[in-house]
Design a protein around this motif. Sequence first.
Motif, PDB file in Angstrom:
ATOM      1  N   VAL A 325      76.617  27.130  48.526  1.00  0.00           N
ATOM      2  CA  VAL A 325      76.420  26.146  49.594  1.00  0.00           C
ATOM      3  C   VAL A 325      75.457  26.743  50.608  1.00  0.00           C
ATOM      4  CG1 VAL A 325      77.533  24.682  51.313  1.00  0.00           C
ATOM      5  CG2 VAL A 325      78.809  25.372  49.257  1.00  0.00           C
ATOM      6  N   HIS A 326      74.349  26.071  50.865  1.00  0.00           N
ATOM      7  CA  HIS A 326      73.360  26.651  51.780  1.00  0.00           C
ATOM      8  C   HIS A 326      72.416  25.572  52.300  1.00  0.00           C
ATOM      9  CE1 HIS A 326      69.803  26.386  49.110  1.00  0.00           C
ATOM     10  NE2 HIS A 326      70.684  26.523  48.142  1.00  0.00           N
ATOM     11  N   GLY A 327      71.673  25.938  53.344  1.00  0.00           N
ATOM     12  CA  GLY A 327      70.518  25.174  53.779  1.00  0.00           C
ATOM     13  C   GLY A 327      69.266  25.934  53.390  1.00  0.00           C
ATOM     14  N   THR A 328      68.128  25.518  53.946  1.00  0.00           N
ATOM     15  CA  THR A 328      66.859  26.173  53.609  1.00  0.00           C
ATOM     16  C   THR A 328      66.103  26.529  54.883  1.00  0.00           C
ATOM     17  OG1 THR A 328      66.678  24.941  51.531  1.00  0.00           O
ATOM     18  CG2 THR A 328      64.662  25.924  52.397  1.00  0.00           C
ATOM     19  N   TYR A 329      65.795  27.808  55.022  1.00  0.00           N
ATOM     20  CA  TYR A 329      64.899  28.240  56.083  1.00  0.00           C
ATOM     21  C   TYR A 329      63.455  27.961  55.666  1.00  0.00           C
ATOM     22  CZ  TYR A 329      68.275  30.886  58.925  1.00  0.00           C
ATOM     23  OH  TYR A 329      69.313  31.274  59.747  1.00  0.00           O
ATOM     24  N   LEU A 330      62.688  27.389  56.577  1.00  0.00           N
ATOM     25  CA  LEU A 330      61.266  27.192  56.378  1.00  0.00           C
ATOM     26  C   LEU A 330      60.509  28.156  57.279  1.00  0.00           C
ATOM     27  CD1 LEU A 330      61.707  23.399  56.426  1.00  0.00           C
ATOM     28  CD2 LEU A 330      60.544  24.514  54.551  1.00  0.00           C
ATOM     29  N   ARG A 331      59.521  28.809  56.727  1.00  0.00           N
ATOM     30  CA  ARG A 331      58.751  29.784  57.488  1.00  0.00           C
ATOM     31  C   ARG A 331      57.788  29.072  58.436  1.00  0.00           C
ATOM     32  NH1 ARG A 331      56.435  34.072  53.773  1.00  0.00           N
ATOM     33  NH2 ARG A 331      55.335  32.299  52.860  1.00  0.00           N
ATOM     34  N   VAL A 332      57.710  29.545  59.676  1.00  0.00           N
ATOM     35  CA  VAL A 332      56.734  29.022  60.625  1.00  0.00           C
ATOM     36  C   VAL A 332      55.383  29.648  60.288  1.00  0.00           C
ATOM     37  CG1 VAL A 332      56.049  28.807  63.029  1.00  0.00           C
ATOM     38  CG2 VAL A 332      58.474  28.679  62.416  1.00  0.00           C
ATOM     39  N   GLY A 406      55.898  30.351  72.598  1.00  0.00           N
ATOM     40  CA  GLY A 406      54.729  30.680  71.817  1.00  0.00           C
ATOM     41  C   GLY A 406      54.983  31.849  70.886  1.00  0.00           C
ATOM     42  N   GLY A 407      54.012  32.134  70.054  1.00  0.00           N
ATOM     43  CA  GLY A 407      54.094  33.295  69.179  1.00  0.00           C
ATOM     44  C   GLY A 407      55.091  33.185  68.053  1.00  0.00           C
ATOM     45  N   LEU A 408      55.405  31.965  67.592  1.00  0.00           N
ATOM     46  CA  LEU A 408      56.408  31.796  66.534  1.00  0.00           C
ATOM     47  C   LEU A 408      55.830  31.983  65.138  1.00  0.00           C
ATOM     48  CD1 LEU A 408      58.321  28.669  67.911  1.00  0.00           C
ATOM     49  CD2 LEU A 408      58.989  31.078  68.093  1.00  0.00           C
ATOM     50  N   SER A 409      54.552  31.781  64.999  1.00  0.00           N
ATOM     51  CA  SER A 409      53.932  31.860  63.681  1.00  0.00           C
ATOM     52  C   SER A 409      54.134  33.234  63.059  1.00  0.00           C
ATOM     53  CB  SER A 409      52.439  31.550  63.789  1.00  0.00           C
ATOM     54  OG  SER A 409      51.836  31.608  62.515  1.00  0.00           O
ATOM     55  N   GLY A 410      54.649  33.238  61.839  1.00  0.00           N
ATOM     56  CA  GLY A 410      54.852  34.474  61.101  1.00  0.00           C
ATOM     57  C   GLY A 410      56.159  35.178  61.379  1.00  0.00           C
ATOM     58  N   ARG A 411      56.719  35.021  62.577  1.00  0.00           N
ATOM     59  CA  ARG A 411      57.930  35.782  62.915  1.00  0.00           C
ATOM     60  C   ARG A 411      59.184  34.925  62.948  1.00  0.00           C
ATOM     61  NH1 ARG A 411      60.385  36.206  68.058  1.00  0.00           N
ATOM     62  NH2 ARG A 411      59.522  34.829  69.655  1.00  0.00           N
ATOM     63  N   ALA A 412      59.051  33.613  62.771  1.00  0.00           N
ATOM     64  CA  ALA A 412      60.204  32.726  62.944  1.00  0.00           C
ATOM     65  C   ALA A 412      60.412  31.854  61.712  1.00  0.00           C
ATOM     66  CB  ALA A 412      60.026  31.866  64.184  1.00  0.00           C
ATOM     67  N   ALA A 413      61.636  31.330  61.603  1.00  0.00           N
ATOM     68  CA  ALA A 413      61.998  30.378  60.556  1.00  0.00           C
ATOM     69  C   ALA A 413      62.795  29.253  61.189  1.00  0.00           C
ATOM     70  CB  ALA A 413      62.809  31.058  59.459  1.00  0.00           C
ATOM     71  N   VAL A 414      62.821  28.100  60.519  1.00  0.00           N
ATOM     72  CA  VAL A 414      63.449  26.897  61.071  1.00  0.00           C
ATOM     73  C   VAL A 414      64.487  26.370  60.084  1.00  0.00           C
ATOM     74  CG1 VAL A 414      63.057  24.525  61.822  1.00  0.00           C
ATOM     75  CG2 VAL A 414      61.413  26.306  62.434  1.00  0.00           C
TER      76      VAL A 414
END
Length: 583
Positions: A325-332, A406-414
């Motif tokens: 059972v899980h969701g999915t992280y999407l990369r920023v 700011g600065g979410l690209s590359g370091r964050a997931a949604v």
Amino acid sequence: MTTSLDVTDFGAVPGGRGDAAPAIVAALQAATARAGRVTVRFPPGEYHLWPDGAPRRELYVSNTVGDDPAWRDKTIAVLVEAADDLVISGAGARLVLHGLQTTFAVIDSRRVRIEGLEFDFAVPTVVDATVVDAGVTAGRAFRVISVPEATLFSVEGRSVRWHGEPIGAGAYAWEGYDALEYSQVHDPAGGRTRRAPNPLFDRVRKATRVGRRTIRLDYDHGEAPADAGLVYQMRRTTRDHPGGLVLDSAAVTLSGVVFRFLHGFGIVAQASRDVGIESCEFRTPPGTGRHSAGFADFVQFSGCSGRAVVRDCLFDGPHDDPVNVHGTYLRVAGQPGPRTLELEYAHPETAGIPQFAPGDRVEIVDRETLLPIAVAAVERVRQPSGRDHDVPLRTIVVTVGSALPGGLSGRAAVENVTRTPSVHLARNVFRNVPTRGVLVTTRRKVLIEDNRFERTGMSAVYVSGDATEWWESGPVRDLTVRGNEIVEPGGPAVFVDPRNPGSDPAHPVHHGVVVEGNRFVLDGVPALDAKDTGGLRFRDNAIAHVGVPAWDLVLRSCPGADVGPGEGGAPLRIMEESRDRPL
């Protein structure tokens, strides 16, 4: 008032060898065209379903083949679309699938119940090869392997060619040689299945067919094999179909259904609400020499909501996890505006799936720590539909209702935290599992109770969450594991293991884990191994160590842990960080 339809009225013949697929398609189309509750009945008997007469749909499904254009279209044996209040009933009916197919799919439907059917494949896509004899003659080693009646093969020189049935113009539905691409080993006597190397086809000097179902393999070495009685389970690795599918649907129940084999990636409930699996059996037909009931997982809930319920089921013989059972992280991947994010699917086996709807709440996390950065509501989204390839399949652009850091690209997931289910897993039996018994990562209430886990190859219960590998989200907030019997797992019986490269002891990833009233029989592993988990509670568990001794508990960065004595006040041995102390 309930309308009742019978598949035989549309041309299906129980016990016949003809293709029943067109009749089943016609019966289900007629059922969905009727108003009110409709029951479609399968009289007892065997029905054969060939891919030529089955419906095909372009679909993108979690953990399968991603956006690979070779496998866009899925062939579906029993397809329910746009139904409302439908029962498919078939006690005593056995559906035999030919070629590569999804057993059933429920799409865009509400209040659907499938009960009593048995699904199997004429030629399963896993080869179960049992070593029936082994030794050394004239200084050279040999093995004799036996395969089930359903397995098709030919001996070609020093190799064995495994294959499916001829489909269409004569090409085989699938084929491969020798050990194929993946192997695991099943020990029927020991009741254990594990991922391990396959020596059957190493340094083969000669391959000879010595019986209708038996092959002798002679080797160019004299090392005596010591694996008589073991079963080598071999398959390819492409998950081209889901084994079953519940997609964009609600209030769907499988009851008393028997799955003798699932090709591809198990039964996937995706973007659906209130899905139940009760009193179902996932097991090969006894006495056939077959042991692999699944090509990969048995059941997966991906991006679901409402309640996910699995109870009173038998899970025996998968090639991966029985329940996940899980969701999915999407990369920023980009931040084109203060309220807009460009997201991408990071794992190659998942793509093309819509993830958001206006009003959904999303959480943005740091990929290193898995800790929240921001929470926002979706205003609009541009994303794939999951049904076509008219827009890019790996990227999503989402705009939220408030400004983001700011600065979410590359370091964050949604993660979409609206599409997270509560979970109840009760009174199930897990056996002959090479991996974990249950994987669960959802922030809503999870109750795992009164199950029996027998010698799983890894942990019985695994809690992860990661934004680096499988990208399966998210944190656990309320998980109770109680009243279970966990016998000799291959890893920590309960393993809470967030895959965060950076750990902050003051801010754990998981919270609210309770492990109580369980019975553990352990060999060389702890009852609980937990990392970055706050407010953990471990009480009133009976722990028996057999074989190799081990700690009872391993705690790493688990602030506020409440650990009581074992059953009857027995003291526990705990390793906390790098220190050990009896409690």
